[in-house]
Design an enzyme around this catalytic site. Structure first.
Site, PDB file in Angstrom:
ATOM      1  N   ASP A 226      27.834  40.118  41.504  1.00  0.00           N
ATOM      2  CA  ASP A 226      27.404  40.714  40.269  1.00  0.00           C
ATOM      3  C   ASP A 226      25.956  40.098  40.918  1.00  0.00           C
ATOM      4  O   ASP A 226      24.825  40.243  40.669  1.00  0.00           O
ATOM      5  CB  ASP A 226      27.619  39.628  38.957  1.00  0.00           C
ATOM      6  CG  ASP A 226      28.806  39.656  38.187  1.00  0.00           C
ATOM      7  OD1 ASP A 226      29.027  41.271  38.274  1.00  0.00           O
ATOM      8  OD2 ASP A 226      29.815  39.272  37.839  1.00  0.00           O
TER       9      ASP A 226
ATOM     10  N   HIS B 195      32.577  35.442  34.081  1.00  0.00           N
ATOM     11  CA  HIS B 195      33.567  36.695  34.204  1.00  0.00           C
ATOM     12  C   HIS B 195      32.436  38.230  34.655  1.00  0.00           C
ATOM     13  O   HIS B 195      30.791  37.891  34.853  1.00  0.00           O
ATOM     14  CB  HIS B 195      34.593  36.874  33.249  1.00  0.00           C
ATOM     15  CG  HIS B 195      35.382  38.245  33.589  1.00  0.00           C
ATOM     16  ND1 HIS B 195      35.646  38.336  34.867  1.00  0.00           N
ATOM     17  CD2 HIS B 195      36.097  39.156  32.720  1.00  0.00           C
ATOM     18  CE1 HIS B 195      36.135  39.983  35.291  1.00  0.00           C
ATOM     19  NE2 HIS B 195      37.342  39.214  33.610  1.00  0.00           N
TER      20      HIS B 195
ATOM     21  N   HIS C 196      33.440  32.183  43.025  1.00  0.00           N
ATOM     22  CA  HIS C 196      34.257  33.080  42.594  1.00  0.00           C
ATOM     23  C   HIS C 196      35.794  32.751  43.341  1.00  0.00           C
ATOM     24  O   HIS C 196      35.539  31.550  43.913  1.00  0.00           O
ATOM     25  CB  HIS C 196      34.615  34.482  43.585  1.00  0.00           C
ATOM     26  CG  HIS C 196      34.976  35.100  43.149  1.00  0.00           C
ATOM     27  ND1 HIS C 196      37.359  35.215  42.997  1.00  0.00           N
ATOM     28  CD2 HIS C 196      34.947  36.256  42.458  1.00  0.00           C
ATOM     29  CE1 HIS C 196      36.931  36.848  42.655  1.00  0.00           C
ATOM     30  NE2 HIS C 196      36.485  37.640  41.555  1.00  0.00           N
TER      31      HIS C 196
HETATM   32  N1  CMC Z   1      26.771  27.431  40.871  1.00  0.00           N
HETATM   33  C1  CMC Z   1      27.496  26.043  41.019  1.00  0.00           C
HETATM   34  N2  CMC Z   1      28.169  25.418  41.655  1.00  0.00           N
HETATM   35  C2  CMC Z   1      29.448  26.255  41.464  1.00  0.00           C
HETATM   36  C3  CMC Z   1      28.989  27.580  41.383  1.00  0.00           C
HETATM   37  C4  CMC Z   1      28.085  28.178  40.815  1.00  0.00           C
HETATM   38  N3  CMC Z   1      27.419  29.231  40.675  1.00  0.00           N
HETATM   39  N4  CMC Z   1      30.574  27.830  41.035  1.00  0.00           N
HETATM   40  C5  CMC Z   1      31.207  26.727  41.412  1.00  0.00           C
HETATM   41  N5  CMC Z   1      30.517  25.530  41.896  1.00  0.00           N
HETATM   42  C6  CMC Z   1      31.159  24.432  41.713  1.00  0.00           C
HETATM   43  C7  CMC Z   1      31.543  23.761  40.987  1.00  0.00           C
HETATM   44  O1  CMC Z   1      30.945  23.173  40.062  1.00  0.00           O
HETATM   45  C8  CMC Z   1      32.962  22.905  40.859  1.00  0.00           C
HETATM   46  O2  CMC Z   1      32.257  21.834  42.116  1.00  0.00           O
HETATM   47  P1  CMC Z   1      33.267  20.666  42.171  1.00  0.00           P
HETATM   48  O3  CMC Z   1      34.674  20.470  43.089  1.00  0.00           O
HETATM   49  O4  CMC Z   1      32.123  19.284  42.999  1.00  0.00           O
HETATM   50  O5  CMC Z   1      33.459  20.142  40.080  1.00  0.00           O
HETATM   51  C9  CMC Z   1      33.591  24.381  42.767  1.00  0.00           C
HETATM   52  O6  CMC Z   1      32.492  24.952  43.078  1.00  0.00           O
HETATM   53  C10 CMC Z   1      34.690  24.584  42.022  1.00  0.00           C
HETATM   54  O7  CMC Z   1      34.061  25.374  41.144  1.00  0.00           O
HETATM   55  P2  CMC Z   1      35.116  25.517  39.801  1.00  0.00           P
HETATM   56  O8  CMC Z   1      34.705  25.843  38.413  1.00  0.00           O
HETATM   57  O9  CMC Z   1      36.642  25.173  40.546  1.00  0.00           O
HETATM   58  O10 CMC Z   1      35.780  27.162  40.331  1.00  0.00           O
HETATM   59  P3  CMC Z   1      36.301  28.529  39.800  1.00  0.00           P
HETATM   60  O11 CMC Z   1      37.887  29.047  40.954  1.00  0.00           O
HETATM   61  O12 CMC Z   1      37.003  27.434  38.738  1.00  0.00           O
HETATM   62  O13 CMC Z   1      35.317  29.335  39.060  1.00  0.00           O
HETATM   63  C11 CMC Z   1      33.988  30.821  38.411  1.00  0.00           C
HETATM   64  C12 CMC Z   1      35.075  30.514  39.825  1.00  0.00           C
HETATM   65  C13 CMC Z   1      33.203  32.487  39.391  1.00  0.00           C
HETATM   66  C14 CMC Z   1      33.832  31.150  37.134  1.00  0.00           C
HETATM   67  C15 CMC Z   1      32.703  30.062  39.333  1.00  0.00           C
HETATM   68  O14 CMC Z   1      32.155  30.114  40.955  1.00  0.00           O
HETATM   69  C16 CMC Z   1      31.091  29.776  38.313  1.00  0.00           C
HETATM   70  O15 CMC Z   1      30.871  29.985  36.978  1.00  0.00           O
HETATM   71  N6  CMC Z   1      30.151  31.039  39.437  1.00  0.00           N
HETATM   72  C17 CMC Z   1      28.828  31.583  38.242  1.00  0.00           C
HETATM   73  C18 CMC Z   1      30.149  33.045  37.817  1.00  0.00           C
HETATM   74  C19 CMC Z   1      30.043  34.035  37.900  1.00  0.00           C
HETATM   75  O16 CMC Z   1      28.819  34.286  39.151  1.00  0.00           O
HETATM   76  N7  CMC Z   1      30.767  34.569  37.804  1.00  0.00           N
HETATM   77  C20 CMC Z   1      30.442  36.315  38.553  1.00  0.00           C
HETATM   78  C21 CMC Z   1      32.468  36.158  39.115  1.00  0.00           C
HETATM   79  S1  CMC Z   1      32.290  37.461  40.179  1.00  0.00           S
HETATM   80  C22 CMC Z   1      32.385  38.632  38.537  1.00  0.00           C
HETATM   81  C23 CMC Z   1      33.399  38.703  37.599  1.00  0.00           C
HETATM   82  O17 CMC Z   1      34.460  38.561  38.164  1.00  0.00           O
HETATM   83  O18 CMC Z   1      33.788  38.431  36.851  1.00  0.00           O
END
Ligand code: CMC
Length: 428
Positions: A364, A266, A307
């Site tokens: 971010d 987050h 996201h």
């Molecule tokens: N790098 C590589 N792979 C990723 C990433 C990433 N940053 N984000 C998602 N994926 C992949 C994930 O491994 C999954 O792949 P698979 O379908 O093969 O298992 C797929 O994309 C879907 O990911 P998810 O974890 O199910 O997605 P989510 O909606 O649960 O998570 C998130 C969203 C923001 C937590 C995630 O994208 C992440 O960890 N990003 C990096 C951290 C980040 O930049 N966070 C800031 C968010 S914006 C500011 C805020 O709102 O706070």
């Protein structure tokens, strides 16, 4: 509102269940499942992927189109024509202020920028090397011990005063947490400066030396606050609502929100982006890191990418990218990290893995580079996010309290051991 219905056939039940479908002013319809519990049924949705936890009239996101509206106004227009305090007013009151309302609001916020002097003593209880977010969790929660004259959550005036106090005092507390960590004396707010300029002044002035605020940097800081002001039911806002649903005081609820924001998935991502760019170190290493991000057996993720809601470019990231250029031009900085960031962005946007999963740069991704250029250490990045997000948290809390609410109490699918009798120690 509920002319449409969904029909749920449950195996073994006599009749199908009819569930109302609710429509909002924008976005997808939602199936109202509230009555399911009467039939002994619950839904299972870890991560709230398909669950609307509340109705809200504050912020709307269309993640597929990359749209973000606050009270109906697009974020790009607000970033270009408005400023942070005007957005705070808009979030809290639902409408843009007229000139006199705007001036009065700015004045009220200025009148609340100082914190109770006794709060200084709290800071000295922390280690000097404490993370500023750890300090913020503590001192914001502690505000409830200082401002109990406005803690009646059922009194609309108390709620408003608390909102003003929080918006006004967050930059002061944020700057104090920084000053404490570097061993410098706290700098009092200056009410002749505007909100963002005052924050930079409290961060960088010392009693020995005046600090002249650079207007380009003040504008960029204001934009950073503005772009973070609200983002509907994200993890920290939902935490604020859940804590608030117990009737807890608003300062405690916001402290809970700050704790939730801290995580790297987050608000902690802006700090993590910079750490990651540092780890990459050189453009020649980018491919290696991209490969790691794609490897299902590696927990590494490209920070600042992806996201839960945006499956398109985060509209805030676009504005942030422009602001980043403005700041680096103003300061004449050729940051190698920016080159790595730009290259990384390009490679990721062309890579099948990221395209398939619709992973775009988020807000971010660029914030850290701007803040670093301003001379702000990475441990302060999430504190700045928290400062900017405060009007969103408090507006969402007010909307819930004023609109009628029930305690938030999720159910579970129990997977543990079924009932069994206690085994005395001698027989185990
Ligand atoms: N790098 C590589 N792979 C990723 C990433 C990433 N940053 N984000 C998602 N994926 C992949 C994930 O491994 C999954 O792949 P698979 O379908 O093969 O298992 C797929 O994309 C879907 O990911 P998810 O974890 O199910 O997605 P989510 O909606 O649960 O998570 C998130 C969203 C923001 C937590 C995630 O994208 C992440 O960890 N990003 C990096 C951290 C980040 O930049 N966070 C800031 C968010 S914006 C500011 C805020 O709102 O706070």
């Amino acid at each position: 509102m509920a002319d449409k219905k969904a029909t749920l056939s449950v195996h073994g039940a006599n009749e199908p269940l009819e569930l109302p479908i609710l429509s909002g002013s924008e976005g997808s319809d939602v199936i109202d499942i509230n009555s399911l519990a009467q039939h002994g049924l619950f839904t299972y949705d870890p991560g709230f992927v398909s669950t609307a936890a509340c109705m809200s009239a504050i912020t709307y996101i269309d993640g597929d189109k990359g749209v973000l509206l606050h009270r109906g106004y697009p974020i790009e227009q607000l970033a270009e024509h408005s400023d942070y305090l005007e957005l705070c007013y808009l979030l809290l009151n639902g409408e843009l202020p007229k000139r006199a309302e705007r001036e009065a609001f700015v004045e009220v916020i200025k009148n609340h920028t100082m914190v109770h002097d006794q709060l200084r003593n709290l800071f000295s209880g922390f280690r000097r090397d404490a993370h500023p977010m750890a300090i913020m969790c503590g001192v914001v929660g502690a505000l409830s011990a200082f401002y109990h004259d406005s803690l009646d959550i059922d009194d609309a005036e108390h709620r408003t005063i608390t909102a003003h106090r929080l918006i006004a005092k967050m930059p002061t507390l944020a700057a104090m947490s920084y000053k404490y960590s570097i061993g410098q004396p706290f700098v009092y707010p200056r009410n002749d400066l505007d909100y963002a300029a005052n924050f930079l002044h409290m961060m960088f002035a010392t009693p020995c030396e005046e600090y002249e605020v650079n207007p380009v940097l003040a504008k960029a800081m204001d934009r950073i606050f503005l772009l973070h002001a609200d983002h509907e039911q994200n993890a920290s806002t939902s935490t604020v609502r859940l804590a608030g649903s117990t009737g807890a005081n608003p300062f405690a609820c916001i402290a809970a929100g700050i704790a939730a924001l801290w995580g790297p998935a987050h608000g902690g991502a802006n700090e993590a982006v910079l750490d990651m760019l540092g780890d990459i170190g050189d453009e020649k290493n980018i491919d290696k890191f991209i490969a790691r991000a794609k490897d299902p057996n590696d927990t590494f993720r490209l920070m600042g990418f992806g996201h839960r809601v945006y499956k398109n470019y985060d509209p805030r990231a676009k504005v942030m990218q422009e602001t980043c250029r403005e700041v680096l031009d103003e300061l004449g900085i050729e940051d190698p990290m920016l080159r790595i960031a730009q290259r990384l962005e390009k490679i990721a946007l062309e890579d099948e893995y990221f395209i398939e999963r619709r992973l775009y740069p988020n807000v971010d991704f660029y914030t850290g580079i701007i803040l670093k250029a301003m001379g702000i250490p990475s441990t302060m990045f999430t504190v700045i996010f928290a400062t900017g997000r405060t009007p969103g948290w408090i507006t969402q809390w007010i909307e819930m309290i004023a609109g009628g609410y029930r305690i938030g109490r999720p159910r579970q699918l129990y997977t543990g051991v079924s009932r069994r009798d206690y085994v005395p120690l001698a027989k185990r």
